[in-house]
Structures are given as C-alpha cells and as structure tokens.
Design a protein around this motif. Structure first.
Motif, PDB file in Angstrom:
ATOM      1  N   PHE A  17       4.149 -13.228  17.518  1.00  0.00           N
ATOM      2  CA  PHE A  17       3.343 -13.087  16.274  1.00  0.00           C
ATOM      3  C   PHE A  17       2.583 -12.027  16.272  1.00  0.00           C
ATOM      4  CE2 PHE A  17      -0.305 -14.122  14.057  1.00  0.00           C
ATOM      5  CZ  PHE A  17       0.072 -14.141  12.471  1.00  0.00           C
ATOM      6  N   THR A  18       1.675 -11.988  17.261  1.00  0.00           N
ATOM      7  CA  THR A  18       0.672 -10.857  17.424  1.00  0.00           C
ATOM      8  C   THR A  18       1.193  -9.608  17.316  1.00  0.00           C
ATOM      9  OG1 THR A  18      -0.636 -12.242  18.686  1.00  0.00           O
ATOM     10  CG2 THR A  18      -1.332 -10.199  18.712  1.00  0.00           C
ATOM     11  N   LEU A  19       1.948  -9.296  17.991  1.00  0.00           N
ATOM     12  CA  LEU A  19       2.719  -7.918  18.101  1.00  0.00           C
ATOM     13  C   LEU A  19       3.298  -7.631  16.550  1.00  0.00           C
ATOM     14  CD1 LEU A  19       4.633  -7.828  21.369  1.00  0.00           C
ATOM     15  CD2 LEU A  19       2.617  -6.651  21.016  1.00  0.00           C
ATOM     16  N   ALA A  20       4.161  -8.455  15.873  1.00  0.00           N
ATOM     17  CA  ALA A  20       4.655  -8.356  14.649  1.00  0.00           C
ATOM     18  C   ALA A  20       3.365  -8.263  13.738  1.00  0.00           C
ATOM     19  CB  ALA A  20       5.712  -9.760  14.256  1.00  0.00           C
ATOM     20  N   PHE A  21       2.617  -9.004  13.695  1.00  0.00           N
ATOM     21  CA  PHE A  21       1.361  -8.846  12.890  1.00  0.00           C
ATOM     22  C   PHE A  21       0.693  -7.538  12.998  1.00  0.00           C
ATOM     23  CE2 PHE A  21      -2.555  -9.748  10.893  1.00  0.00           C
ATOM     24  CZ  PHE A  21      -2.375 -10.269   9.747  1.00  0.00           C
ATOM     25  N   VAL A  22       0.459  -7.277  14.141  1.00  0.00           N
ATOM     26  CA  VAL A  22      -0.119  -5.749  14.553  1.00  0.00           C
ATOM     27  C   VAL A  22       0.519  -4.765  13.945  1.00  0.00           C
ATOM     28  CG1 VAL A  22      -1.081  -4.170  16.111  1.00  0.00           C
ATOM     29  CG2 VAL A  22      -1.773  -6.453  16.320  1.00  0.00           C
ATOM     30  N   LEU A  23       1.869  -4.778  14.197  1.00  0.00           N
ATOM     31  CA  LEU A  23       2.964  -3.707  13.784  1.00  0.00           C
ATOM     32  C   LEU A  23       2.584  -3.799  12.144  1.00  0.00           C
ATOM     33  CD1 LEU A  23       5.001  -1.636  14.362  1.00  0.00           C
ATOM     34  CD2 LEU A  23       6.653  -3.308  14.549  1.00  0.00           C
ATOM     35  N   CYS A  24       3.021  -4.977  11.665  1.00  0.00           N
ATOM     36  CA  CYS A  24       2.649  -4.865   9.871  1.00  0.00           C
ATOM     37  C   CYS A  24       1.536  -4.189   9.351  1.00  0.00           C
ATOM     38  CB  CYS A  24       3.094  -6.265   9.612  1.00  0.00           C
ATOM     39  SG  CYS A  24       4.744  -6.887   9.781  1.00  0.00           S
ATOM     40  N   VAL A  25       0.416  -4.630  10.178  1.00  0.00           N
ATOM     41  CA  VAL A  25      -0.704  -4.047   9.735  1.00  0.00           C
ATOM     42  C   VAL A  25      -0.742  -2.732   9.676  1.00  0.00           C
ATOM     43  CG1 VAL A  25      -3.244  -4.162  10.053  1.00  0.00           C
ATOM     44  CG2 VAL A  25      -1.978  -6.269   9.902  1.00  0.00           C
ATOM     45  N   ILE A  26      -0.419  -2.075  10.907  1.00  0.00           N
ATOM     46  CA  ILE A  26      -0.276  -0.677  11.036  1.00  0.00           C
ATOM     47  C   ILE A  26       0.516   0.051  10.021  1.00  0.00           C
ATOM     48  CG2 ILE A  26       0.405   1.228  12.662  1.00  0.00           C
ATOM     49  CD1 ILE A  26      -0.603  -0.548  15.132  1.00  0.00           C
ATOM     50  N   ILE A  27       1.706  -0.558   9.820  1.00  0.00           N
ATOM     51  CA  ILE A  27       2.572   0.174   8.803  1.00  0.00           C
ATOM     52  C   ILE A  27       1.867   0.152   7.458  1.00  0.00           C
ATOM     53  CG2 ILE A  27       4.854  -0.398   7.427  1.00  0.00           C
ATOM     54  CD1 ILE A  27       5.921  -1.103  10.325  1.00  0.00           C
ATOM     55  N   VAL A  28       1.283  -1.151   7.071  1.00  0.00           N
ATOM     56  CA  VAL A  28       0.815  -1.088   5.835  1.00  0.00           C
ATOM     57  C   VAL A  28      -0.627  -0.185   5.577  1.00  0.00           C
ATOM     58  CG1 VAL A  28      -0.703  -2.515   4.222  1.00  0.00           C
ATOM     59  CG2 VAL A  28       1.379  -3.610   4.988  1.00  0.00           C
ATOM     60  N   GLN A  29      -1.219   0.053   6.486  1.00  0.00           N
ATOM     61  CA  GLN A  29      -2.421   0.830   6.638  1.00  0.00           C
ATOM     62  C   GLN A  29      -2.111   2.360   6.391  1.00  0.00           C
ATOM     63  OE1 GLN A  29      -5.485   0.180   5.974  1.00  0.00           O
ATOM     64  NE2 GLN A  29      -5.091  -2.158   5.998  1.00  0.00           N
ATOM     65  N   LEU A  30      -0.796   2.562   7.215  1.00  0.00           N
ATOM     66  CA  LEU A  30      -0.470   4.133   7.237  1.00  0.00           C
ATOM     67  C   LEU A  30       0.377   4.380   5.907  1.00  0.00           C
ATOM     68  CD1 LEU A  30       1.326   4.518  10.882  1.00  0.00           C
ATOM     69  CD2 LEU A  30      -0.788   5.537   9.782  1.00  0.00           C
ATOM     70  N   ALA A  31       0.937   3.397   5.334  1.00  0.00           N
ATOM     71  CA  ALA A  31       1.577   3.425   4.053  1.00  0.00           C
ATOM     72  C   ALA A  31       0.498   3.928   2.870  1.00  0.00           C
ATOM     73  CB  ALA A  31       2.597   2.416   3.631  1.00  0.00           C
ATOM     74  N   VAL A  32      -0.588   2.908   2.973  1.00  0.00           N
ATOM     75  CA  VAL A  32      -1.564   3.016   1.739  1.00  0.00           C
ATOM     76  C   VAL A  32      -2.481   4.332   2.020  1.00  0.00           C
ATOM     77  CG1 VAL A  32      -3.909   2.125   1.333  1.00  0.00           C
ATOM     78  CG2 VAL A  32      -2.120   0.727   1.657  1.00  0.00           C
ATOM     79  N   ALA A  33      -2.724   4.848   3.327  1.00  0.00           N
ATOM     80  CA  ALA A  33      -3.402   6.120   3.521  1.00  0.00           C
ATOM     81  C   ALA A  33      -2.571   7.081   3.238  1.00  0.00           C
ATOM     82  CB  ALA A  33      -3.729   5.995   5.051  1.00  0.00           C
ATOM     83  N   MET A  34      -1.231   7.093   3.720  1.00  0.00           N
ATOM     84  CA  MET A  34      -0.619   8.298   3.313  1.00  0.00           C
ATOM     85  C   MET A  34      -0.098   8.608   1.930  1.00  0.00           C
ATOM     86  SD  MET A  34       1.915   8.214   6.849  1.00  0.00           S
ATOM     87  CE  MET A  34       3.077   9.441   6.321  1.00  0.00           C
TER      88      MET A  34
END
Length: 155
Positions: A17-34
């Motif tokens: 769960f932790t690995l999947a959640f961190v990955l999801c948060v990174i993807i969302v943050q990168l998409a929002v920023a980019m």
C-alpha cells in the motif's frame, strides 16, 4: 495458502500500500506541476482507492481470503496514518520546491487557505484521518471480495 486471521501479518500489505500510494502521489504531483493545472479536491480519495487495490490483491492472493474485521480495523487505521503522513510530506516538499520555505503559512497559502492556526490544522488532519479510515475500511470489503473472485477464476 490459508492462514488464520490471528496469525496473519499485515506488513507485506502495508508495504504494498505504501509503495503504491507514494507512487500515485508522485504521479499526481508531477502531472499537476507539469500541466500547470489545479488538483481536484477528490484527487486524495482517488489516489487512496487506487493505492488500496494492489494491497488488497496481495493480501487475498497470499491468504486466500478477505480480511477479518480485526484485520480491516488495523489495516484501515495504519493506511489512514500512512496516507496522512505521505500527503503532509508531499505538501511540505512541494511548498519547499515552490518557495524554498517549509513554514506552515507557506503551505496554507499554497493550497489556498491563507493563514491557519493549529486548532484548525488539528481538525483538518483529524478529519482527513477519519475519512481515509472509513474509505479504507469499506474498500477492504468490496475490493477483497473482488480480488477473491479474480483469484477463484484464475484457478
């Protein structure tokens, strides 16, 4: 590989769960920023549910059953705490990248809250913890049963 609810360790499920959640948060943050767009308020719930799927799938495949009530309570509390911690860390990181500051006022201004005080922050974190707990607890039932059905079809 069936095991009783009393002997089952939730550690692998928490790690997944932790690995999947961190990955999801990174993807969302990168998409929002980019893409320079606003993040919808429901994105936290979407990210949480997306990260729960692989965790419940792992639990079901390794035990051959859904979580018991006690396991759901323990996992839901732990997952809610992990979700809050990761989200707070992401806010601090994004605020630091954007402003070079780690102050609470900078983060609050960055998410559109203006100046906030500690009681408001405690209520917000507590509310987020309750929401994440409830979503995780109820997701454990239907996601676990779905994973169990997929496991039965695969055999």
């Amino acid at each position: 590989m069936n095991s009783s609810a009393d002997q089952t360790s939730l550690t692998p499920t928490f790690i997944r769960f932790t690995l999947a959640f961190v990955l999801c948060v990174i993807i969302v943050q990168l998409a929002v920023a980019m893409l320079n767009m606003k993040m919808p308020s429901s994105m936290g719930i979407i990210t949480l549910v997306a990260a729960l799927a692989p965790a419940f799938d792992l639990f079901t495949r390794s035990t051959g059953r859904v979580m018991s009530s006690g396991e759901k309570l323990r996992f839901s509390l732990g997952a809610a705490i992990i979700a809050i911690a990761v989200n707070v860390a992401a806010l601090f990181l994004m605020a630091y990248i954007a402003t070079g500051s780690l102050s609470l006022d900078t983060i609050a201004a960055g998410i559109g809250l203006g100046k906030i005080d500690l009681p408001f922050l405690a209520i917000g974190l507590g509310g987020g913890l309750v929401i994440a707990f409830v979503i995780t607890y109820f997701s454990a039932g239907f996601m676990g049963r779905g994973a169990l059905k997929r496991l039965a079809r695969a055999k």
